[in-house]
Design a protein around this motif. Structure first.
Motif, PDB file in Angstrom:
ATOM      1  N   THR A 128       0.853  -1.187   0.000  1.00 19.14           N
ATOM      2  CA  THR A 128       0.000   0.000   0.000  1.00 19.14           C
ATOM      3  C   THR A 128       0.892   1.241   0.000  1.00 19.14           C
ATOM      4  O   THR A 128       2.042   1.192   0.411  1.00 19.14           O
ATOM      5  CB  THR A 128      -0.929   0.029   1.224  1.00 19.14           C
ATOM      6  OG1 THR A 128      -0.132   0.040   2.434  1.00 19.14           O
ATOM      7  CG2 THR A 128      -1.841  -1.187   1.244  1.00 19.14           C
ATOM      8  N   GLY A 129       0.331   2.347  -0.478  1.00 20.59           N
ATOM      9  CA  GLY A 129       1.092   3.586  -0.502  1.00 20.59           C
ATOM     10  C   GLY A 129       1.177   4.157  -1.895  1.00 20.59           C
ATOM     11  O   GLY A 129       0.259   4.005  -2.713  1.00 20.59           O
ATOM     12  N   THR A 135       3.348   2.458   2.628  1.00 23.25           N
ATOM     13  CA  THR A 135       2.727   2.676   3.945  1.00 23.25           C
ATOM     14  C   THR A 135       2.305   1.388   4.636  1.00 23.25           C
ATOM     15  O   THR A 135       1.832   1.429   5.771  1.00 23.25           O
ATOM     16  CB  THR A 135       1.496   3.577   3.804  1.00 23.25           C
ATOM     17  OG1 THR A 135       0.561   2.965   2.890  1.00 23.25           O
ATOM     18  CG2 THR A 135       1.886   4.953   3.282  1.00 23.25           C
ATOM     19  N   GLY A 136       2.441   0.246   3.968  1.00 17.08           N
ATOM     20  CA  GLY A 136       2.054  -1.010   4.600  1.00 17.08           C
ATOM     21  C   GLY A 136       1.898  -2.111   3.572  1.00 17.08           C
ATOM     22  O   GLY A 136       2.365  -2.006   2.433  1.00 17.08           O
ATOM     23  N   ARG A 138      -0.902  -5.423   2.148  1.00 18.63           N
ATOM     24  CA  ARG A 138      -2.175  -6.139   2.176  1.00 18.63           C
ATOM     25  C   ARG A 138      -1.864  -7.623   2.359  1.00 18.63           C
ATOM     26  O   ARG A 138      -0.974  -8.165   1.690  1.00 18.63           O
ATOM     27  CB  ARG A 138      -2.959  -5.915   0.883  1.00 18.63           C
ATOM     28  CG  ARG A 138      -3.434  -4.492   0.702  1.00 18.63           C
ATOM     29  CD  ARG A 138      -4.280  -4.302  -0.550  1.00 18.63           C
ATOM     30  NE  ARG A 138      -3.501  -4.500  -1.759  1.00 18.63           N
ATOM     31  CZ  ARG A 138      -3.654  -5.511  -2.601  1.00 18.63           C
ATOM     32  NH1 ARG A 138      -4.549  -6.470  -2.345  1.00 18.63           N
ATOM     33  NH2 ARG A 138      -2.923  -5.594  -3.689  1.00 18.63           N
ATOM     34  N   THR A 148      -5.351  -4.952   5.858  1.00 14.68           N
ATOM     35  CA  THR A 148      -4.198  -4.096   5.589  1.00 14.68           C
ATOM     36  C   THR A 148      -3.448  -3.861   6.877  1.00 14.68           C
ATOM     37  O   THR A 148      -4.041  -3.553   7.914  1.00 14.68           O
ATOM     38  CB  THR A 148      -4.652  -2.753   4.997  1.00 14.68           C
ATOM     39  OG1 THR A 148      -5.283  -2.985   3.729  1.00 14.68           O
ATOM     40  CG2 THR A 148      -3.467  -1.822   4.797  1.00 14.68           C
ATOM     41  N   ASP A 150      -0.684  -1.427   8.438  1.00 15.65           N
ATOM     42  CA  ASP A 150       0.073  -0.195   8.253  1.00 15.65           C
ATOM     43  C   ASP A 150       1.456  -0.353   8.880  1.00 15.65           C
ATOM     44  O   ASP A 150       1.636  -1.069   9.873  1.00 15.65           O
ATOM     45  CB  ASP A 150      -0.660   0.980   8.909  1.00 15.65           C
ATOM     46  CG  ASP A 150      -1.990   1.269   8.237  1.00 15.65           C
ATOM     47  OD1 ASP A 150      -2.085   1.057   7.006  1.00 15.65           O
ATOM     48  OD2 ASP A 150      -2.929   1.686   8.929  1.00 15.65           O
ATOM     49  N   ALA A 151       2.449   0.302   8.274  1.00 17.49           N
ATOM     50  CA  ALA A 151       3.820   0.172   8.771  1.00 17.49           C
ATOM     51  C   ALA A 151       4.643   1.398   8.414  1.00 17.49           C
ATOM     52  O   ALA A 151       4.437   2.013   7.358  1.00 17.49           O
ATOM     53  CB  ALA A 151       4.484  -1.072   8.189  1.00 17.49           C
ATOM     54  N   ASP A 152       5.571   1.756   9.292  1.00 19.55           N
ATOM     55  CA  ASP A 152       6.542   2.800   8.985  1.00 19.55           C
ATOM     56  C   ASP A 152       7.626   2.279   8.049  1.00 19.55           C
ATOM     57  O   ASP A 152       8.243   3.047   7.317  1.00 19.55           O
ATOM     58  CB  ASP A 152       7.190   3.312  10.274  1.00 19.55           C
ATOM     59  CG  ASP A 152       6.182   3.976  11.194  1.00 19.55           C
ATOM     60  OD1 ASP A 152       5.467   4.869  10.720  1.00 19.55           O
ATOM     61  OD2 ASP A 152       6.108   3.581  12.370  1.00 19.55           O
TER      62      ASP A 152
END
Length: 460
Positions: A128-129, A135-136, A138, A148, A150-152
């Motif tokens: 994603t992003g 940003t992460g 799926r 989903t 989310d991740a830094d």
């Protein structure tokens, strides 16, 4: 392994989620997600030292579980393409155990960290992003439920079949340049129970495939594993694929460049099926050449998958994880600008092992390669000359084996004293097979029935 060790590297700065498509067993046994686990594995000195920095005490735990250390070449009877190595002390070494045991001990140690969570039976199906920032991911679990995460920072450690290049393209990044050099290698492996009464320090045995002859390469390796077992891997290139039937396995072992491994397994008891392994091409993805989006890093075989024949995959995973940890520390956490710095640091780790592997593989017949630059005959002659001198010269052998063990600079081979020895050439007669084996009293009388004279072509 690359994913678990990357999680260790990041856990001092953030909570980490490992997305694992397989399920981890409770004991060190084969699992679906590790198809190469049936074959021989070694942790090179450089990888072992990186592991110890990431997980202090892990080396002792591996030894307690049954892993064995063997120095190179003093703990391993070795025939290169240019002759038998003389037994000399060296600081280079490998740590040997089954892949199942290695993974089990590492997992139990690494995943005890409360900041690491594992989602098992779950697959990543996309990123994603945007082209500027990932940003992460799926994911889809075993019940086909999607969500989903989310991740830094997303670290791709999904291996040589990684779909990240396609996922990045969907975000508008790429394409990722991919280089493939396929020497046509294939494995057939089997586990044996060693005969009773052998010494604990029984050596490994390696008959290397010979490149540059115009003929297919053939070789074999016998590595001591935990539990008084040997894992024997036969390997060959196109035109010499090792068989997986009983008779063919034994015949191929005897038809390598010396039958010592065939002699050894003839007095051992097989305790596993014969397992094949194909698809061993060298594969490198040049993420560091891209405008890498924030929040994404590739590591392990997702970045550079070497031919497993050279035994550096696990060690590179450890060295890259250590480089990731150190980069995050210098960057003071998972902050903007980290991804590009980290990807360049990981790519530097991959460069020397990549060059060593593809240079050798280019000289087997019918190699398939899209490399822009290919080594020529002069490079083959230099490689052969270095190997021939290393077989008799302890100083050159030290540089060669520490380079192979990822614990020394590959340029050490060309230190002034070594360069002089290489230019001067061999000064001692090459060992016969009988002389080479006589260097290892650890064999005891297990080879008493073996051929009394070197077979045709085995004397050098």
């Amino acid at each position: 392994m690359a994913g678990v060790l990357a999680a260790v590297a990041l856990s001092e700065h953030a909570d980490v989620t490992v997305v694992e498509s397989d399920r981890y067993p409770d004991t060190p046994v084969p699992r679906r997600g590790l198809p190469q686990g049936h074959h021989n594995h070694m942790f090179m000195r450089g990888g072992v030292e990186a592991l110890e920095k990431l997980l202090p005490g892990i080396t002792a735990r591996l030894h307690e579980a049954g892993a064995k250390r063997r120095e190179l070449p003093s703990g391993n009877l070795t025939r290169s393409g240019e002759g038998w190595f003389r037994r000399r002390p060296s600081s280079a070494y490998v740590l040997l155990s089954s892949r199942d045991l290695t993974d089990h001990v590492l997992r139990r140690t690494a995943l005890a960290d409360e900041r690491i969570t594992v989602l098992q039976d779950t697959r990543v199906i996309g990123l994603t992003g945007s082209a500027e920032r990932v940003t992460g991911v799926r994911v889809r679990d075993g019940a086909d439920a999607e969500q989903t995460l989310d991740a830094d920072l997303v670290v791709d450690a999904t291996g040589r079949r990684s779909q990240a290049p396609a996922w990045l393209t969907e975000l508008g990044v790429g394409p990722v340049r991919e280089e493939v050099v396929d020497g046509g290698f294939a494995y057939s492996s089997r586990v044996f129970e060693a005969p009773e009464g052998l010494r604990e320090d029984f050596p490994g045995v390696l008959i290397q495939a010979q490149a540059g002859t115009g003929l297919p390469g053939r070789g074999a390796a016998l590595l001591p594993n935990e539990g008084q077992r040997w894992i024997v891997t036969l390997f060959g290139t196109r035109g010499a694929v090792p068989p997986t039937d009983e008779e063919g396995f034994a015949r191929f072992a005897r038809e390598t460049r010396h039958p010592v491994i065939a002699d050894l397994i003839s007095v051992a008891r097989p305790v596993s099926a014969i397992h094949p392994y194909r698809g061993m091409a060298n594969r490198r993805r040049y993420y560091e050449k891209l405008p890498v989006p924030e929040g994404f890093v590739a590591t392990g075989d997702s970045l550079m998958a070497p031919n497993p024949n050279y035994g550096t995959g696990m060690s590179q995973a450890a060295l890259q994880a250590l480089a990731l940890r150190d980069t995050v520390r210098r960057h003071r956490g998972v902050r903007p600008g980290l991804a590009r710095k980290a990807q360049k640091a990981l790519a530097r780790i991959a460069t020397a092992p990549w060059q060593a592997a593809v240079t050798q593989d280019h000289f087997f017949p019918d190699v398939q390669s899209n490399a822009k630059r290919r080594p020529g005959p002069s490079q083959l002659r230099l490689t052969q000359r270095v190997t021939k001198v290393a077989a008799e010269n302890g100083r050159v052998a030290e540089a060669v084996f520490n380079g192979a063990a990822l614990s020394g600079s590959p340029l050490a081979i060309f230190a002034p004293a070594n360069l002089l020895a290489i230019l001067r050439g061999p000064r001692l007669p090459q060992l016969t097979a009988k002389q080479a084996m006589a260097q290892f009293p650890e064999f005891g009388d297990v080879l008493a029935h073996a051929h009394k004279d070197d077979h045709v072509g085995s004397g050098n």
